[in-house]
Design a protein around this motif. Sequence first.
Motif, PDB file in Angstrom:
ATOM      1  N   ALA A   1       0.833  -1.207   0.000  1.00  0.00           N
ATOM      2  CA  ALA A   1       0.000   0.000   0.000  1.00  0.00           C
ATOM      3  C   ALA A   1       0.867   1.256   0.000  1.00  0.00           C
ATOM      4  N   LEU A   2       1.941   1.226   0.779  1.00  0.00           N
ATOM      5  CA  LEU A   2       2.856   2.362   0.801  1.00  0.00           C
ATOM      6  C   LEU A   2       3.427   2.608  -0.595  1.00  0.00           C
ATOM      7  N   ALA A   3       3.764   1.527  -1.298  1.00  0.00           N
ATOM      8  CA  ALA A   3       4.250   1.664  -2.679  1.00  0.00           C
ATOM      9  C   ALA A   3       3.195   2.320  -3.567  1.00  0.00           C
ATOM     10  N   GLU A   4       1.956   1.917  -3.407  1.00  0.00           N
ATOM     11  CA  GLU A   4       0.864   2.505  -4.205  1.00  0.00           C
ATOM     12  C   GLU A   4       0.694   3.987  -3.908  1.00  0.00           C
ATOM     13  N   PHE A   5       0.773   4.368  -2.643  1.00  0.00           N
ATOM     14  CA  PHE A   5       0.582   5.774  -2.279  1.00  0.00           C
ATOM     15  C   PHE A   5       1.733   6.630  -2.816  1.00  0.00           C
ATOM     16  N   ARG A   6       2.948   6.092  -2.755  1.00  0.00           N
ATOM     17  CA  ARG A   6       4.092   6.817  -3.323  1.00  0.00           C
ATOM     18  C   ARG A   6       3.936   6.941  -4.843  1.00  0.00           C
ATOM     19  N   LEU A   7       3.423   5.891  -5.468  1.00  0.00           N
ATOM     20  CA  LEU A   7       3.162   5.916  -6.903  1.00  0.00           C
ATOM     21  C   LEU A   7       2.162   7.029  -7.241  1.00  0.00           C
ATOM     22  N   ILE A   8       1.115   7.146  -6.440  1.00  0.00           N
ATOM     23  CA  ILE A   8       0.110   8.193  -6.672  1.00  0.00           C
ATOM     24  C   ILE A   8       0.761   9.571  -6.565  1.00  0.00           C
ATOM     25  N   GLN A   9       1.627   9.746  -5.582  1.00  0.00           N
ATOM     26  CA  GLN A   9       2.337  11.019  -5.453  1.00  0.00           C
ATOM     27  C   GLN A   9       3.105  11.337  -6.727  1.00  0.00           C
ATOM     28  N   ALA A  10       3.794  10.329  -7.251  1.00  0.00           N
ATOM     29  CA  ALA A  10       4.607  10.536  -8.456  1.00  0.00           C
ATOM     30  C   ALA A  10       3.739  10.792  -9.675  1.00  0.00           C
ATOM     31  N   ALA A  11       2.697   9.962  -9.854  1.00  0.00           N
ATOM     32  CA  ALA A  11       1.868  10.051 -11.050  1.00  0.00           C
ATOM     33  C   ALA A  11       1.077  11.357 -11.101  1.00  0.00           C
ATOM     34  N   ARG A  12       0.674  11.864  -9.946  1.00  0.00           N
ATOM     35  CA  ARG A  12      -0.129  13.086  -9.902  1.00  0.00           C
ATOM     36  C   ARG A  12       0.711  14.346  -9.715  1.00  0.00           C
ATOM     37  N   GLY A  13       2.018  14.171  -9.606  1.00  0.00           N
ATOM     38  CA  GLY A  13       2.896  15.326  -9.497  1.00  0.00           C
ATOM     39  C   GLY A  13       2.764  16.085  -8.198  1.00  0.00           C
ATOM     40  N   ILE A  14       2.386  15.386  -7.123  1.00  0.00           N
ATOM     41  CA  ILE A  14       2.232  16.069  -5.841  1.00  0.00           C
ATOM     42  C   ILE A  14       3.444  15.848  -4.932  1.00  0.00           C
ATOM     43  N   ALA A  15       4.484  15.261  -5.503  1.00  0.00           N
ATOM     44  CA  ALA A  15       5.775  15.117  -4.835  1.00  0.00           C
ATOM     45  C   ALA A  15       6.801  15.023  -5.956  1.00  0.00           C
ATOM     46  N   PRO A  16       8.071  15.317  -5.679  1.00  0.00           N
ATOM     47  CA  PRO A  16       9.085  15.178  -6.725  1.00  0.00           C
ATOM     48  C   PRO A  16       9.009  13.778  -7.349  1.00  0.00           C
ATOM     49  N   GLN A  17       8.809  13.738  -8.653  1.00  0.00           N
ATOM     50  CA  GLN A  17       8.444  12.481  -9.303  1.00  0.00           C
ATOM     51  C   GLN A  17       9.506  11.401  -9.143  1.00  0.00           C
ATOM     52  N   ARG A  18      10.738  11.741  -9.381  1.00  0.00           N
ATOM     53  CA  ARG A  18      11.800  10.734  -9.309  1.00  0.00           C
ATOM     54  C   ARG A  18      11.937  10.189  -7.887  1.00  0.00           C
ATOM     55  N   ALA A  19      11.920  11.069  -6.899  1.00  0.00           N
ATOM     56  CA  ALA A  19      12.070  10.629  -5.508  1.00  0.00           C
ATOM     57  C   ALA A  19      10.883   9.772  -5.079  1.00  0.00           C
ATOM     58  N   ALA A  20       9.667  10.186  -5.447  1.00  0.00           N
ATOM     59  CA  ALA A  20       8.479   9.405  -5.090  1.00  0.00           C
ATOM     60  C   ALA A  20       8.504   8.053  -5.788  1.00  0.00           C
ATOM     61  N   GLY A  21       8.969   8.029  -7.028  1.00  0.00           N
ATOM     62  CA  GLY A  21       9.081   6.758  -7.752  1.00  0.00           C
ATOM     63  C   GLY A  21      10.079   5.821  -7.094  1.00  0.00           C
ATOM     64  N   GLU A  22      11.207   6.355  -6.679  1.00  0.00           N
ATOM     65  CA  GLU A  22      12.211   5.532  -5.994  1.00  0.00           C
ATOM     66  C   GLU A  22      11.665   4.998  -4.674  1.00  0.00           C
ATOM     67  N   ALA A  23      10.902   5.830  -3.970  1.00  0.00           N
ATOM     68  CA  ALA A  23      10.302   5.389  -2.709  1.00  0.00           C
ATOM     69  C   ALA A  23       9.264   4.299  -2.956  1.00  0.00           C
ATOM     70  N   ALA A  24       8.531   4.416  -4.053  1.00  0.00           N
ATOM     71  CA  ALA A  24       7.542   3.384  -4.396  1.00  0.00           C
ATOM     72  C   ALA A  24       8.230   2.052  -4.676  1.00  0.00           C
ATOM     73  N   ILE A  25       9.318   2.090  -5.429  1.00  0.00           N
ATOM     74  CA  ILE A  25      10.043   0.849  -5.729  1.00  0.00           C
ATOM     75  C   ILE A  25      10.625   0.243  -4.452  1.00  0.00           C
ATOM     76  N   ALA A  26      11.164   1.081  -3.580  1.00  0.00           N
ATOM     77  CA  ALA A  26      11.744   0.568  -2.328  1.00  0.00           C
ATOM     78  C   ALA A  26      10.675  -0.122  -1.488  1.00  0.00           C
TER      79      ALA A  26
END
Length: 199
Positions: A49-74
């Motif tokens: 779920a945490l990965a999904e929420f980080r993904l949403i941050q990245a996809a919607r541009g509500i957090a720095p995309q690269r950092a949110a994407g890396e957090a989602a993968i982690a």
Amino acid sequence: VVRRTEAEAYLISAREASALRSVVGIATAIEAAMHAIELDPRFAQAWSALAEFRLIQAARGIAPQRAAGEAAIAAADEALAIDPVCAPALAARGFVRATIESDPARGLPDLDRSIVIDPSYWTARGLRGWALLAAGRMGEAVAEVIAAAELNPWSPWYSGMPAHYLFLAGKLDDALARGRDAARRFPESDYAHHALSQI
């Protein structure tokens, strides 16, 4: 001390917060998911779920995309270390790799495996459609988002995706019909009206 029941309750709260689809809602969902993980670090669903929420941050541009994407993968990697057949974690990791990291060759296999594990997992279908669009495979992308919408006809967001993708594929009549149906069924859906406005 592992407290799975309490962790599950926090995860429910996280899902409720994420459903608000707001910046604060997603931030709250992340906080609740992380608290669930603190209570039970072996709770694969909380990591996923945490990965999904980080993904949403990245996809919607509500957090720095690269950092949110890396957090989602982690977070997805943590879930998969506990449960190697966690379909949502595979889908999240695959989506980030295919779209945010612009590497469909690495991302699509995770999405494919997620769907093999759970063919009815509509979120993976929608994410795979997005990844296929990024890979330039428009016909397959359209088919996948239609499959996602049919698997879950109660999702306002996914109901609007077929109209958008059909428009991008140049199938304007089909796009218009899908968009009107989505807007009729979900009059408050911003995606349905956005799709219609493009046609």
